[in-house]
Write a protein that holds these residues in place. Structure first.
Motif, PDB file in Angstrom:
ATOM      1  N   GLY A 169      -8.454   3.741  -0.036  1.00  0.00           N
ATOM      2  CA  GLY A 169      -8.324   4.841   1.615  1.00  0.00           C
ATOM      3  C   GLY A 169      -8.246   5.448   0.872  1.00  0.00           C
ATOM      4  O   GLY A 169      -7.981   5.905  -0.040  1.00  0.00           O
ATOM      5  N   ARG A 214     -10.747  -4.405   1.642  1.00  0.00           N
ATOM      6  CA  ARG A 214      -9.766  -3.692   3.137  1.00  0.00           C
ATOM      7  C   ARG A 214      -9.129  -3.668   3.942  1.00  0.00           C
ATOM      8  O   ARG A 214      -8.662  -3.417   4.469  1.00  0.00           O
ATOM      9  CB  ARG A 214      -8.390  -3.476   1.895  1.00  0.00           C
ATOM     10  CG  ARG A 214      -8.695  -3.369   0.541  1.00  0.00           C
ATOM     11  CD  ARG A 214      -8.129  -4.760   0.011  1.00  0.00           C
ATOM     12  NE  ARG A 214      -8.054  -4.896  -1.147  1.00  0.00           N
ATOM     13  CZ  ARG A 214      -7.559  -4.809  -2.264  1.00  0.00           C
ATOM     14  NH1 ARG A 214      -6.206  -3.804  -2.093  1.00  0.00           N
ATOM     15  NH2 ARG A 214      -7.453  -5.527  -3.120  1.00  0.00           N
ATOM     16  N   VAL A 256     -12.049   3.120   3.672  1.00  0.00           N
ATOM     17  CA  VAL A 256     -11.149   2.745   3.576  1.00  0.00           C
ATOM     18  C   VAL A 256     -11.567   0.631   3.061  1.00  0.00           C
ATOM     19  O   VAL A 256     -13.281   1.282   3.374  1.00  0.00           O
ATOM     20  CB  VAL A 256     -10.352   1.460   4.367  1.00  0.00           C
ATOM     21  CG1 VAL A 256      -9.802   0.202   4.098  1.00  0.00           C
ATOM     22  CG2 VAL A 256      -9.376   2.402   5.259  1.00  0.00           C
ATOM     23  N   ALA A 286      -4.179   6.370  -0.165  1.00  0.00           N
ATOM     24  CA  ALA A 286      -3.979   4.481   0.127  1.00  0.00           C
ATOM     25  C   ALA A 286      -4.774   3.600  -1.302  1.00  0.00           C
ATOM     26  O   ALA A 286      -4.792   3.538  -1.675  1.00  0.00           O
ATOM     27  CB  ALA A 286      -4.547   3.906   1.129  1.00  0.00           C
ATOM     28  N   GLN A 323      -3.433   0.913  -3.848  1.00  0.00           N
ATOM     29  CA  GLN A 323      -3.023  -0.788  -3.631  1.00  0.00           C
ATOM     30  C   GLN A 323      -2.849  -1.197  -5.279  1.00  0.00           C
ATOM     31  O   GLN A 323      -4.497  -1.105  -5.334  1.00  0.00           O
ATOM     32  CB  GLN A 323      -3.436  -1.171  -3.230  1.00  0.00           C
ATOM     33  CG  GLN A 323      -3.040  -1.532  -1.828  1.00  0.00           C
ATOM     34  CD  GLN A 323      -3.606  -2.562  -0.936  1.00  0.00           C
ATOM     35  OE1 GLN A 323      -4.794  -3.065  -1.285  1.00  0.00           O
ATOM     36  NE2 GLN A 323      -3.678  -2.626   0.499  1.00  0.00           N
ATOM     37  N   THR A 335       0.884  -1.060   0.013  1.00  0.00           N
ATOM     38  CA  THR A 335       0.254   0.485  -0.132  1.00  0.00           C
ATOM     39  C   THR A 335       0.860   1.281   0.064  1.00  0.00           C
ATOM     40  O   THR A 335       1.753   1.212   0.178  1.00  0.00           O
ATOM     41  CB  THR A 335      -0.680  -0.102   1.240  1.00  0.00           C
ATOM     42  OG1 THR A 335      -1.936  -1.219   1.535  1.00  0.00           O
ATOM     43  CG2 THR A 335      -1.764   0.979   1.092  1.00  0.00           C
ATOM     44  N   TYR A 392       0.584   5.022   0.952  1.00  0.00           N
ATOM     45  CA  TYR A 392       0.280   5.907   1.209  1.00  0.00           C
ATOM     46  C   TYR A 392       0.810   7.953   0.895  1.00  0.00           C
ATOM     47  O   TYR A 392       1.883   7.501   0.750  1.00  0.00           O
ATOM     48  CB  TYR A 392       0.192   6.452   2.939  1.00  0.00           C
ATOM     49  CG  TYR A 392      -0.711   4.669   3.629  1.00  0.00           C
ATOM     50  CD1 TYR A 392      -1.478   4.634   3.268  1.00  0.00           C
ATOM     51  CD2 TYR A 392       0.382   3.806   3.347  1.00  0.00           C
ATOM     52  CE1 TYR A 392      -1.919   3.508   3.878  1.00  0.00           C
ATOM     53  CE2 TYR A 392      -0.054   2.831   3.863  1.00  0.00           C
ATOM     54  CZ  TYR A 392      -1.140   2.551   3.869  1.00  0.00           C
ATOM     55  OH  TYR A 392      -1.929   1.154   4.772  1.00  0.00           O
ATOM     56  N   ILE A 441      -4.766  -0.526   6.918  1.00  0.00           N
ATOM     57  CA  ILE A 441      -4.443   0.607   6.038  1.00  0.00           C
ATOM     58  C   ILE A 441      -5.106   2.371   6.979  1.00  0.00           C
ATOM     59  O   ILE A 441      -4.864   3.250   6.652  1.00  0.00           O
ATOM     60  CB  ILE A 441      -5.470   0.206   5.182  1.00  0.00           C
ATOM     61  CG1 ILE A 441      -4.592  -0.548   4.131  1.00  0.00           C
ATOM     62  CG2 ILE A 441      -5.808   1.688   4.167  1.00  0.00           C
ATOM     63  CD1 ILE A 441      -5.743  -1.485   2.801  1.00  0.00           C
TER      64      ILE A 441
END
Length: 134
Positions: free
Chosen positions: A57, A80, A76, A49, A51, A5, A7, A85
């Motif tokens: 997120g 997940r 989120v 966030a 992925q 992930t 951020y 997260i």
């Protein structure tokens, strides 16, 4: 295996992706809100966030233009959740707010999220008031 992930403070995002997270997170119909314009105008920052190139997120850090910032819309994706997260989003939001001239970061939450914000994310309980406008 859970993908890595990323951020990012003030990270790029598509309005449609935040609208989908918001609808899922708060249980309302999918809207067509202009999140990019909203956060650009009213926010100190936000954290994304991501992925595998997908937004999983988001958290918004609104502010009063002075020393108070406000954590809003911690989201989120449902599949997940409970993977860290949310906590990492809040940690990145706190770090971003610390780099500004803000002195306080506020958050309000429903009772079932008390442990998350107070125990997991380091917020302290304060007295507060609320008026329902609708």
């Amino acid at each position: 295996m859970t993908p890595a992930t990323e951020y990012t403070w003030r990270g790029p995002f598509a309005d449609a992706d935040v609208n989908a997270l918001h609808a899922e997170g708060f249980g309302h119909p999918l809207l067509d809100d202009a999140w990019g314009a909203q956060v650009a105008r009213h926010s100190l920052g936000w954290v994304t966030a991501v992925q595998d190139g997908e937004l999983v997120g988001f958290v918004n850090v609104a502010w009063d233009g002075g020393v108070h910032a406000f954590l809003l819309d911690t989201l989120v994706r449902a599949d997940r959740r409970r993977t860290g997260i949310g906590r990492a989003l809040v940690e990145a939001a706190v770090a971003g707010a610390r780099q500004s001239d803000c002195e306080w970061l506020h958050v309000d939450f429903d009772e079932h999220l008390r442990g998350f914000y107070l125990d997991e994310c380091g917020f302290t309980s304060t007295g507060a008031g609320l008026v329902a406008l609708r």
